[in-house]
Motif scaffolding. Sequence first.
Motif, short mmCIF file in Angstrom:
data_model
loop_
_atom_site.label_atom_id
_atom_site.label_comp_id
_atom_site.label_asym_id
_atom_site.label_seq_id
_atom_site.Cartn_x
_atom_site.Cartn_y
_atom_site.Cartn_z
N VAL A 303 0.82 -1.22 0.00
CA VAL A 303 0.00 0.00 0.00
C VAL A 303 0.85 1.26 0.00
O VAL A 303 0.43 2.29 -0.55
CB VAL A 303 -1.01 0.02 1.18
CG1 VAL A 303 -2.04 -1.08 1.02
CG2 VAL A 303 -0.32 -0.08 2.53
N VAL A 304 2.04 1.22 0.58
CA VAL A 304 2.93 2.38 0.49
C VAL A 304 3.37 2.58 -0.97
O VAL A 304 3.32 3.70 -1.50
CB VAL A 304 4.16 2.22 1.40
CG1 VAL A 304 5.22 3.29 1.09
CG2 VAL A 304 3.75 2.30 2.86
N GLY A 305 3.77 1.50 -1.63
CA GLY A 305 4.14 1.60 -3.03
C GLY A 305 2.97 2.01 -3.90
O GLY A 305 3.13 2.82 -4.83
N ALA A 306 1.78 1.49 -3.58
CA ALA A 306 0.58 1.85 -4.35
C ALA A 306 0.22 3.32 -4.15
O ALA A 306 -0.20 4.00 -5.10
CB ALA A 306 -0.58 0.95 -3.94
N ALA A 307 0.38 3.83 -2.93
CA ALA A 307 0.08 5.24 -2.68
C ALA A 307 1.03 6.14 -3.47
O ALA A 307 0.62 7.16 -4.03
CB ALA A 307 0.19 5.54 -1.18
N LEU A 308 2.30 5.75 -3.55
CA LEU A 308 3.25 6.51 -4.36
C LEU A 308 2.80 6.55 -5.81
O LEU A 308 2.82 7.61 -6.46
CB LEU A 308 4.64 5.88 -4.27
CG LEU A 308 5.48 6.21 -3.03
CD1 LEU A 308 6.62 5.22 -2.88
CD2 LEU A 308 6.02 7.64 -3.12
N TRP A 309 2.37 5.42 -6.34
CA TRP A 309 1.96 5.36 -7.74
C TRP A 309 0.64 6.11 -7.95
O TRP A 309 0.48 6.82 -8.93
CB TRP A 309 1.85 3.91 -8.19
CG TRP A 309 1.40 3.76 -9.60
CD1 TRP A 309 0.21 3.23 -10.05
CD2 TRP A 309 2.11 4.17 -10.78
NE1 TRP A 309 0.15 3.27 -11.41
CE2 TRP A 309 1.30 3.84 -11.90
CE3 TRP A 309 3.34 4.77 -11.00
CZ2 TRP A 309 1.69 4.10 -13.21
CZ3 TRP A 309 3.73 5.03 -12.31
CH2 TRP A 309 2.92 4.71 -13.39
N ASP A 310 -0.32 5.93 -7.03
CA ASP A 310 -1.62 6.60 -7.18
C ASP A 310 -1.47 8.12 -7.19
O ASP A 310 -2.15 8.82 -7.95
CB ASP A 310 -2.57 6.19 -6.04
CG ASP A 310 -3.30 4.88 -6.33
OD1 ASP A 310 -3.60 4.63 -7.51
OD2 ASP A 310 -3.56 4.13 -5.37
N VAL A 311 -0.59 8.64 -6.35
CA VAL A 311 -0.45 10.09 -6.24
C VAL A 311 0.49 10.65 -7.31
O VAL A 311 0.21 11.68 -7.93
CB VAL A 311 0.06 10.48 -4.84
CG1 VAL A 311 0.30 11.99 -4.75
CG2 VAL A 311 -0.93 10.05 -3.76
N LEU A 312 1.60 9.96 -7.55
CA LEU A 312 2.65 10.51 -8.41
C LEU A 312 2.61 10.01 -9.85
O LEU A 312 3.06 10.71 -10.75
CB LEU A 312 4.03 10.17 -7.84
CG LEU A 312 4.32 10.58 -6.40
CD1 LEU A 312 5.69 10.07 -5.98
CD2 LEU A 312 4.23 12.08 -6.24
N GLY A 313 2.08 8.81 -10.07
CA GLY A 313 2.26 8.20 -11.36
C GLY A 313 1.05 8.07 -12.24
O GLY A 313 1.19 7.89 -13.45
N THR A 314 -0.15 8.12 -11.66
CA THR A 314 -1.34 7.89 -12.47
C THR A 314 -1.71 9.15 -13.24
O THR A 314 -1.16 10.23 -13.01
CB THR A 314 -2.52 7.43 -11.60
OG1 THR A 314 -2.69 8.33 -10.51
CG2 THR A 314 -2.26 6.05 -11.04
N ARG A 315 -2.69 9.01 -14.11
CA ARG A 315 -2.99 10.07 -15.08
C ARG A 315 -3.37 11.39 -14.40
O ARG A 315 -3.76 11.42 -13.24
CB ARG A 315 -4.13 9.63 -16.01
CG ARG A 315 -5.47 9.38 -15.31
CD ARG A 315 -6.45 8.78 -16.29
NE ARG A 315 -7.72 8.48 -15.66
CZ ARG A 315 -8.71 9.35 -15.53
NH1 ARG A 315 -8.56 10.59 -15.98
NH2 ARG A 315 -9.85 9.00 -14.95
#
Length: 381
Positions: A303-315
């Motif tokens: 979930v830490v890695g997912a939060a990074l991707w959700d906030v920084l990496g998604t559209r």
Amino acid sequence: MVDMTAVRARPAAVALAGWTVVWFIGTAWNGGTSWHFFVQGAQALADLDDPVRGGLHLYAAAPVLQIGPVALLAALLAMPWGGAGALAIWQVLGAAAGLTILWQIRQIAIIVRPDLDRRTIDQRVAAAGLCMMPVWMFLAVGVAHLDDVLALLFTVLGLRAVLGGRAILAGSLLGLAVDAKPWALPFACLLLLLGHGRTLLLGAAATAAVIAAAWLPFFLADPATSNALHFTIPNTPLSALRVLGVHDARTPPWARAAQAVLGIVVALLAWRRGRWPAIVLLAVAARIVLDPGTNRYYVAGVVVGAALWDVLGTRGGRSWLPWWTATAWIALFTARFVPMPDAAHGWLTLAYVLACAGILVTPARHPSGGTRIQAAFRSVL
């Protein structure tokens, strides 16, 4: 003059803090179920008079302590307040570490996602936090695995230092992550965001030096420390390994090395493909898909890695729904409390990991880090 951005952010921050307190109280009841390992390890580390089981011989004598020396030292520093007091101290600090991680993600997003306004960033962080904190509280308070808490905290702090171009600080923090929990080694690939040449070499040298300073004394003092490298755990019926056809009763001899190699490979691919915000998520996914253990606190890294991707990496746009964090929370954590066939959990893990692998093949929308992002960071630091 009143900062209207701060005013708008305050309700989300208050809501997230309240949500964290609720879960802290809920998980603190009968919490600290794994804390005895840290008490045992801290006491052994401090017992320098025992030439067999104490001091630098602790891993040789007790390979079950799959805990890095930095985490044991952190536990030891709180031991003057007794085992129960030390637990309470680190439960509070562990909860605060989760909020610190979310704050650092927000600060990074403000710089590296100029296409998002502050309100959208705050919404993304708050929404991801709502999904992340129940799992984080289980890790930091419920089972009190201080090693994983520190490894993930140092990793996110290291990422911010990397993006700021602070090579020695970044390398030291990522080294400390490995010193807290060895499975954090693939996160060192974040150093590639420093660019090429002297800066990258400085970061890598700092990482290597910090890792060597923590682990080498144990191996030099007692070659039997290598026992800890071969410690095995049961291959549970819930593991993705079972779904993949690996039915060994305990950890296969190749599993740990394969986890590290696969984690490094997917991290390198993420960097190469311009998906640096997914490096942590992909490295943790590589760990859980090849791990014979299925402890629920493993999901905290996801979930830490997912939060990074959700906030920084998604559209871009105004989308704020944390699909990756929410899915991990529901499918990998909450589902464990729902009666279903054991193999279903292995399939859920495998499906999530395969979905993560899809990140590597979708078109990149955002810069991969490097010079432009570091320049943006330096302009505000």
